[in-house]
Design a protein around this motif. Structure first.
Motif, PDB file in Angstrom:
ATOM      1  N   HIS A 188       0.835  -1.209   0.000  1.00 16.14           N
ATOM      2  CA  HIS A 188       0.000   0.000   0.000  1.00 16.14           C
ATOM      3  C   HIS A 188       0.871   1.262   0.000  1.00 16.14           C
ATOM      4  N   GLN A 214      -8.811 -12.667  -0.851  1.00 12.23           N
ATOM      5  CA  GLN A 214     -10.124 -12.016  -0.888  1.00 12.23           C
ATOM      6  C   GLN A 214     -11.135 -12.678   0.046  1.00 12.23           C
ATOM      7  N   SER A 215     -10.858 -13.930   0.424  1.00 10.01           N
ATOM      8  CA  SER A 215     -11.791 -14.642   1.306  1.00 10.01           C
ATOM      9  C   SER A 215     -11.263 -14.787   2.737  1.00 10.01           C
ATOM     10  N   GLU A 255      -9.648 -11.224   7.933  1.00 12.33           N
ATOM     11  CA  GLU A 255      -8.833 -10.122   8.452  1.00 12.33           C
ATOM     12  C   GLU A 255      -7.978  -9.451   7.383  1.00 12.33           C
ATOM     13  N   GLN A 290      -9.132  -9.457   3.743  1.00 14.15           N
ATOM     14  CA  GLN A 290      -9.837  -9.253   2.477  1.00 14.15           C
ATOM     15  C   GLN A 290     -10.017  -7.778   2.117  1.00 14.15           C
ATOM     16  N   GLU A 291     -10.260  -6.925   3.111  1.00 15.91           N
ATOM     17  CA  GLU A 291     -10.479  -5.508   2.814  1.00 15.91           C
ATOM     18  C   GLU A 291      -9.227  -4.864   2.217  1.00 15.91           C
ATOM     19  N   ARG A 292      -8.061  -5.158   2.847  1.00 17.04           N
ATOM     20  CA  ARG A 292      -6.808  -4.580   2.348  1.00 17.04           C
ATOM     21  C   ARG A 292      -6.420  -5.185   1.006  1.00 17.04           C
ATOM     22  N   GLN A 309      -8.463  -6.373  -1.275  1.00 10.67           N
ATOM     23  CA  GLN A 309      -9.362  -5.833  -2.294  1.00 10.67           C
ATOM     24  C   GLN A 309      -8.954  -4.409  -2.690  1.00 10.67           C
ATOM     25  N   ALA A 310      -8.563  -3.606  -1.707  1.00  8.40           N
ATOM     26  CA  ALA A 310      -8.143  -2.233  -1.996  1.00  8.40           C
ATOM     27  C   ALA A 310      -6.927  -2.223  -2.913  1.00  8.40           C
ATOM     28  N   ASP A 317      -7.927  -3.261  -6.446  1.00  4.53           N
ATOM     29  CA  ASP A 317      -8.540  -2.139  -7.161  1.00  4.53           C
ATOM     30  C   ASP A 317      -7.476  -1.250  -7.784  1.00  4.53           C
ATOM     31  N   LEU A 326      -5.594   3.721   4.443  1.00  4.58           N
ATOM     32  CA  LEU A 326      -5.651   2.257   4.390  1.00  4.58           C
ATOM     33  C   LEU A 326      -4.796   1.590   5.469  1.00  4.58           C
TER      34      LEU A 326
END
Length: 435
Positions: A377, A403-404, A407, A409-411, A413-414, A417, A433
């Motif tokens: 990031h 992605q699944s 703890e 998946q959010e990071r 996915q970001a 993107d 982030l």
């Protein structure tokens, strides 16, 4: 056997000519834990030993001290508590007698305080801290090592933060401890090791370390590490790692608590020299060095730049795969550097760093993967072109597998993107982030 123990005790009590020999036989018998428990339950057993321990006959006194020392090895609190009547005499006899006798008294005290809170509570009002503060000024290495042993046992007690550490900090002990730790290579290694652990126990269990800071603990421990790094040969002296470990921890925790700034780049070089020396035989020191490196670089742009300009980055990257903990800590240090901005991120990417991060994304440890995502990031934030390089190396596939993972998946996915954006599109990687 109970009958034999009783006979030995009676032989000692009778005062016959072979009393010394009986005491010697009793000492050997007391090396057995079951015998220790049976002995303290015999009527008059401790009273008899105390009488001989306080007698004016030096040989009997020494042999009685040896018996008490054997008893102190028991892991049963009841045995330690049976020895309560003798604690005041143990303290009194630290002021003189032979070296062997003083050593026996110190190690007996140290053993007793480990097992029994009742013993510790009795020793504090009896003045054990002032007595140890007097003994720590002894010129004898064996006595100093014994003092360090007693003190380290006291400082590990559950009640130490509230009842023991304040007394120690209010005594002359800290200045002498610091002096002995920092003269470890010139004086005795054994005492230096004991007192280095004492410093560690104080620092990690006590929030207010103004006393140690006022005594110059940070520059003193820094100077010691510089000396160690400049003197350690390829084959380090036996036991040196036992000194290095608590010194690293003490300095690291002081820096974490106080945010002390002003360290120069020499300490970074010293840390990597120490790592090089101990990497193979004592790998546990890797995480100790990395933890200190993390605390040094966390809020210090100068040291982050120094790590890069001194060309220490390749050595840091080698630690990424040493162990689970070293992976997390090495990634954390890299995050500290990347946080400082575009120039630092460009330096990291020149290594090249991205190919070394890809295998880390497949690790089963969520903490290591999470720290890896945080580093990516920061790299994408300050150097958007890195996202395209990462994609070309198959990085998006490594991200997709998380992605699944709840703890992560959010990071993940970001970051996906970001890497899926067409070239030239505005970056969606925001500073918020950070984990």
């Amino acid at each position: 056997l109970p009958g034999q123990i009783l006979e030995l005790l009676r032989s000692v009590q009778r005062g016959s000519e072979d009393r010394k020999r009986s005491l010697g036989r009793l000492r050997w018998a007391l090396q057995n834990e079951e015998t220790q428990q049976k002995f303290v339950r015999l009527d008059g057993s401790i009273r008899t030993l105390t009488g001989l321990f306080t007698s004016s006959l030096a040989e009997l006194q020494l042999e009685a001290a040896r018996c008490l020392h054997e008893l102190s090895h028991s892991s049963v609190p009841a045995v330690a508590e049976a020895c309560l009547p003798v604690t005041s005499y143990l303290l009194t006899y630290l002021a003189g007698h032979s070296l062997e006798f003083t050593e026996l008294c110190l190690y007996t005290l140290g053993n007793l305080v480990v097992e029994s809170e009742a013993v510790r509570k009795q020793l504090l009002p009896q003045g054990i801290i002032p007595v140890l503060a007097s003994c720590i000024q002894s010129p004898h290495e064996a006595v100093l090592e014994g003092v360090g042993y007693v003190l380290s046992q006291l400082l590990q007690a559950k009640e130490a933060p509230t009842e023991i550490i304040p007394l120690v900090l209010d005594s002359p002990l800290p200045q002498h401890m610091l002096r002995l730790v920092c003269s470890g290579l010139k004086a005795g290694m054994g005492a230096a090791v004991e007192f280095a652990w004492c410093l560690h126990y104080i620092i990690c269990r006590h929030d207010d370390n103004e006393v140690l800071l006022a005594l110059g603990a940070v520059p003193a421990l820094t100077s010691l590490l510089l000396d160690l790094a400049s003197q350690i040969p390829q084959d380090a002296p036996e036991g040196l790692e036992l000194l290095v470990c608590p010194v690293l921890r003490s300095l690291s925790n002081l820096l974490a608590q106080t945010g002390c700034q002003g360290q120069d780049g020499r300490l970074l070089i010293a840390l990597f020299l120490i790592l090089q020396c101990f990497l193979q035989q004592h790998p546990f020191l890797i995480q100790e060095c990395l933890w200190l490196l993390n605390n040094l670089t966390a809020d210090d742009p100068f040291l982050c730049s120094a790590l890069l300009s001194l060309d220490l980055l390749p050595a840091l990257l080698q630690l990424l795969t040493c162990s689970q903990m070293s992976t997390v800590l090495a990634l954390t240090v890299l995050c500290n550097i990347a946080e400082k901005g575009q120039f630092q991120c460009q330096q990291l990417l020149q290594q090249p760093l991205l190919p070394q991060l890809l295998p880390l994304l497949t690790l089963p440890d969520p903490e290591a993967v999470g720290q890896c995502l945080e580093l990516l990031h920061l790299l994408f934030l300050h150097c958007p072109g890195a996202a395209a390089d990462f994609t070309r190396q198959g990085g998006h596939q490594a991200l997709e597998q998380h992605q699944s993972t709840p703890e992560l998946q959010e990071r993940a996915q970001a970051l996906l993107d970001v890497v899926r954006q067409p070239p030239g599109a505005p970056s969606a990687c925001q500073p918020t982030l950070a984990a």
